[in-house]
Design an enzyme around this catalytic site. Structure first.
Site, PDB file in Angstrom:
ATOM      1  N   GLU A  90       6.748  -0.835   6.854  1.00 51.82           N
ATOM      2  CA  GLU A  90       6.892  -1.377   5.504  1.00 51.82           C
ATOM      3  C   GLU A  90       6.115  -0.557   4.478  1.00 51.82           C
ATOM      4  O   GLU A  90       5.080   0.015   4.808  1.00 51.82           O
ATOM      5  CB  GLU A  90       6.257  -2.764   5.401  1.00 51.82           C
ATOM      6  N   CYS A 103       1.802   1.123  -1.637  1.00 53.14           N
ATOM      7  CA  CYS A 103       0.975   0.806  -0.476  1.00 53.14           C
ATOM      8  C   CYS A 103       1.682   1.403   0.747  1.00 53.14           C
ATOM      9  O   CYS A 103       2.790   1.003   1.089  1.00 53.14           O
ATOM     10  CB  CYS A 103       0.839  -0.709  -0.376  1.00 53.14           C
ATOM     11  N   CYS A 117      -4.797 -11.097   9.933  1.00 53.79           N
ATOM     12  CA  CYS A 117      -3.839 -10.114   9.424  1.00 53.79           C
ATOM     13  C   CYS A 117      -2.530 -10.116  10.209  1.00 53.79           C
ATOM     14  O   CYS A 117      -2.539 -10.212  11.434  1.00 53.79           O
ATOM     15  CB  CYS A 117      -4.488  -8.728   9.481  1.00 53.79           C
ATOM     16  N   GLY A 157      -1.667  -0.622   9.828  1.00 57.96           N
ATOM     17  CA  GLY A 157      -2.369   0.440  10.550  1.00 57.96           C
ATOM     18  C   GLY A 157      -3.776   0.667  10.038  1.00 57.96           C
ATOM     19  O   GLY A 157      -4.150   0.199   8.964  1.00 57.96           O
ATOM     20  N   GLU A 158      -4.549   1.374  10.832  1.00 61.87           N
ATOM     21  CA  GLU A 158      -5.902   1.742  10.436  1.00 61.87           C
ATOM     22  C   GLU A 158      -5.902   3.256  10.181  1.00 61.87           C
ATOM     23  O   GLU A 158      -5.824   4.058  11.118  1.00 61.87           O
ATOM     24  CB  GLU A 158      -6.875   1.360  11.572  1.00 61.87           C
ATOM     25  N   SER A 189      -8.160   2.857   2.816  1.00 61.50           N
ATOM     26  CA  SER A 189      -8.865   1.621   3.151  1.00 61.50           C
ATOM     27  C   SER A 189      -9.113   1.572   4.657  1.00 61.50           C
ATOM     28  O   SER A 189      -8.194   1.771   5.450  1.00 61.50           O
ATOM     29  CB  SER A 189      -7.986   0.447   2.710  1.00 61.50           C
ATOM     30  N   SER A 212     -12.786  -2.698   4.177  1.00 61.73           N
ATOM     31  CA  SER A 212     -12.429  -4.098   4.392  1.00 61.73           C
ATOM     32  C   SER A 212     -13.617  -4.783   5.036  1.00 61.73           C
ATOM     33  O   SER A 212     -13.853  -4.629   6.234  1.00 61.73           O
ATOM     34  CB  SER A 212     -11.208  -4.186   5.317  1.00 61.73           C
ATOM     35  N   LEU A 213     -14.363  -5.524   4.236  1.00 58.44           N
ATOM     36  CA  LEU A 213     -15.596  -6.132   4.755  1.00 58.44           C
ATOM     37  C   LEU A 213     -15.316  -7.561   5.228  1.00 58.44           C
ATOM     38  O   LEU A 213     -15.544  -7.886   6.391  1.00 58.44           O
ATOM     39  CB  LEU A 213     -16.680  -6.099   3.669  1.00 58.44           C
ATOM     40  N   HIS A 214     -14.881  -8.403   4.311  1.00 57.74           N
ATOM     41  CA  HIS A 214     -14.389  -9.750   4.614  1.00 57.74           C
ATOM     42  C   HIS A 214     -15.410 -10.728   5.172  1.00 57.74           C
ATOM     43  O   HIS A 214     -15.052 -11.864   5.497  1.00 57.74           O
ATOM     44  CB  HIS A 214     -13.178  -9.704   5.563  1.00 57.74           C
ATOM     45  N   CYS A 329       0.519  -8.142   4.214  1.00 60.36           N
ATOM     46  CA  CYS A 329       0.631  -6.955   5.058  1.00 60.36           C
ATOM     47  C   CYS A 329       1.343  -7.260   6.372  1.00 60.36           C
ATOM     48  O   CYS A 329       0.941  -8.144   7.105  1.00 60.36           O
ATOM     49  CB  CYS A 329      -0.760  -6.437   5.373  1.00 60.36           C
TER      50      CYS A 329
HETATM   51  N1  SAH Z   1      -6.782  -1.061   8.386  1.00 58.65           N
HETATM   52  C1  SAH Z   1      -7.096  -0.828   7.022  1.00 58.65           C
HETATM   53  C2  SAH Z   1      -5.911  -0.808   6.088  1.00 58.65           C
HETATM   54  C3  SAH Z   1      -4.864  -1.881   6.272  1.00 58.65           C
HETATM   55  S1  SAH Z   1      -5.266  -3.522   5.811  1.00 58.65           S
HETATM   56  C4  SAH Z   1      -8.145  -1.794   6.560  1.00 58.65           C
HETATM   57  O1  SAH Z   1      -8.542  -2.652   7.342  1.00 58.65           O
HETATM   58  O2  SAH Z   1      -8.600  -1.687   5.443  1.00 58.65           O
HETATM   59  C5  SAH Z   1      -5.301  -3.477   4.065  1.00 58.65           C
HETATM   60  C6  SAH Z   1      -6.038  -4.648   3.444  1.00 58.65           C
HETATM   61  O3  SAH Z   1      -5.252  -5.848   3.470  1.00 58.65           O
HETATM   62  C7  SAH Z   1      -7.315  -4.976   4.181  1.00 58.65           C
HETATM   63  O4  SAH Z   1      -8.372  -5.247   3.332  1.00 58.65           O
HETATM   64  C8  SAH Z   1      -6.872  -6.186   4.971  1.00 58.65           C
HETATM   65  O5  SAH Z   1      -7.951  -6.861   5.442  1.00 58.65           O
HETATM   66  C9  SAH Z   1      -6.030  -6.910   3.949  1.00 58.65           C
HETATM   67  N2  SAH Z   1      -5.201  -7.992   4.494  1.00 58.65           N
HETATM   68  C10 SAH Z   1      -4.679  -8.092   5.724  1.00 58.65           C
HETATM   69  N3  SAH Z   1      -4.013  -9.252   5.884  1.00 58.65           N
HETATM   70  C11 SAH Z   1      -4.110  -9.906   4.718  1.00 58.65           C
HETATM   71  C12 SAH Z   1      -3.629 -11.170   4.246  1.00 58.65           C
HETATM   72  N4  SAH Z   1      -2.921 -11.960   5.037  1.00 58.65           N
HETATM   73  N5  SAH Z   1      -3.924 -11.526   2.974  1.00 58.65           N
HETATM   74  C13 SAH Z   1      -4.634 -10.709   2.159  1.00 58.65           C
HETATM   75  N6  SAH Z   1      -5.097  -9.517   2.554  1.00 58.65           N
HETATM   76  C14 SAH Z   1      -4.849  -9.120   3.810  1.00 58.65           C
END
Ligand code: SAH
Length: 340
Positions: A90, A103, A117, A157-158, A189, A212-214, A329
């Protein structure tokens, strides 16, 4: 067949030398590909017939099929593409007041398995090549007639688990004779692969880094993101600090607010403490619900933001795009693969 979007300008120049063609044709072909957005060698009218025939025999240009397209009321467009080996990926086009950003997906599936995710629902099948990432930009530009001004490597993906191809991709789209997308308009990211953050700090390129800290502490982060067990938050912070010292670039922290999980004011204070002393800002992300995961969006977004601001942390709440389509995503792809 070779994929021409995989070629940097230098690679193409070398290739032309190898096939006994004049190297300056590489720049011309690059202009056809990226300025004029041509995707048939036959349309490259200032290229000799002989070279066009040779290219036709050995190279493909566009190799992505648009399988599905969802258009949101806010202008966001989500694409489901099929790769030449049948896999689906996607990309999402977002229209901002400052430009158009895409993106981009970096892998088929993902092995990081963050618990909130959708991308991780399908485990990694393979890495994408640089050319397949370039092709996402070209296919969307062609389909919409819109020139992409910003790129975020934030799709499935990462990116730092596919480091070399992602960096090659970045250099191809940054090339002044090609798409010429400014490095400062490109963001990568990562979920926090510490050794790769260190490597990235020595790339000598002005692209942006988002983390991506979260979570504000290891206890919560371990539950949300398995990667934290390999690279806990202290180590991560140390590598980010070094990155900032080396590159003098500001870092973005992404923080999804999940109801009752990481959205309390205590969490905000811990987060402020973590970010303090780093040239960074926090992007608060409203959660895009993925039915399978059981998390819900936070009801505490404004209070969380206000607490960060009170503690002098630069932060914004990310504007949502494509709420009315499968915006989160990996959702569209997971649906079409029957996973959700
Ligand atoms: N692997 C990388 C890039 C892909 S994820 C990373 O972790 O940064 C891109 C961003 O989307 C990340 O910050 C991820 O945590 C966030 N993301 C994933 N699922 C999500 C969701 N359901 N709602 C909002 N953001 C989400």
């Amino acid at each position: 067949m070779k994929h021409i979007y995989n070629y940097s300008l230098d690679d193409l120049t070398t290739y032309f030398q190898e096939i006994k063609q004049k190297p300056f044709h590489a720049k011309q072909v690059y202009q056809w590909l990226y300025s004029k957005m041509v995707y048939d060698f036959e349309d490259m009218s200032n290229i000799s017939k002989n070279l066009r025939e040779q290219l036709n025999k050995e190279m493909v240009i566009d190799d992505l099929k648009i399988k599905e397209k969802q258009v949101s009321q806010d202008g966001t467009i989500k694409y489901l593409f099929q790769l030449s080996d049948g896999h689906f990926i996607e990309s999402v086009l977002m229209i901002h007041d400052y430009g158009q950003s895409l993106c981009v997906t970096s892998q088929v599936g993902c092995n990081m398995h963050c618990s909130f995710c959708a991308s991780g629902l399908l485990k990694k099948q393979r890495d994408l090549t640089a050319g397949e990432m370039v092709n996402q930009i070209m296919a969307v530009s062609r389909d919409t007639g819109i020139r992409i001004s910003h790129v975020v490597v934030m799709g499935t993906g990462e990116p730092f688990d596919n480091y070399d191809e992602v960096m090659k991709f970045v250099r191809i789209i940054n090339q002044p004779h090609g798409l010429a997308i400014g490095a400062r308009h490109i963001t990568i990211s990562t979920c926090g692969l510490v050794p790769m953050i260190e490597r990235y700090s020595h790339e000598g390129i002005q692209t942006n880094l988002a983390i991506s800290l979260h979570a504000p502490n290891d206890l919560i982060r371990n539950q949300l993101m398995p990667v934290n067990q390999a690279f806990p938050m202290d180590q991560l912070r140390e590598s980010i600090k070094k990155y900032i010292e080396t590159t003098h670039r500001r870092v973005t922290f992404e923080y999804i607010l999940l109801d009752g999980v990481n959205d309390s004011l205590v969490c905000a204070r811990q987060l402020a403490h973590y970010v303090k002393g780093l040239n960074a800002y926090v992007n608060l992300i409203p959660y895009n619900s993925v039915d399978e995961h059981g998390f819900s969006p936070s009801q505490n977004v404004e209070a969380f933001k206000d607490e960060l601001l009170r503690l002098k942390v630069n932060c914004t709440v990310r504007k949502e795009h494509g709420r009315d389509i499968d915006g989160a995503c990996g959702q569209l792809r997971a649906k079409r693969s029957g996973v959700i």
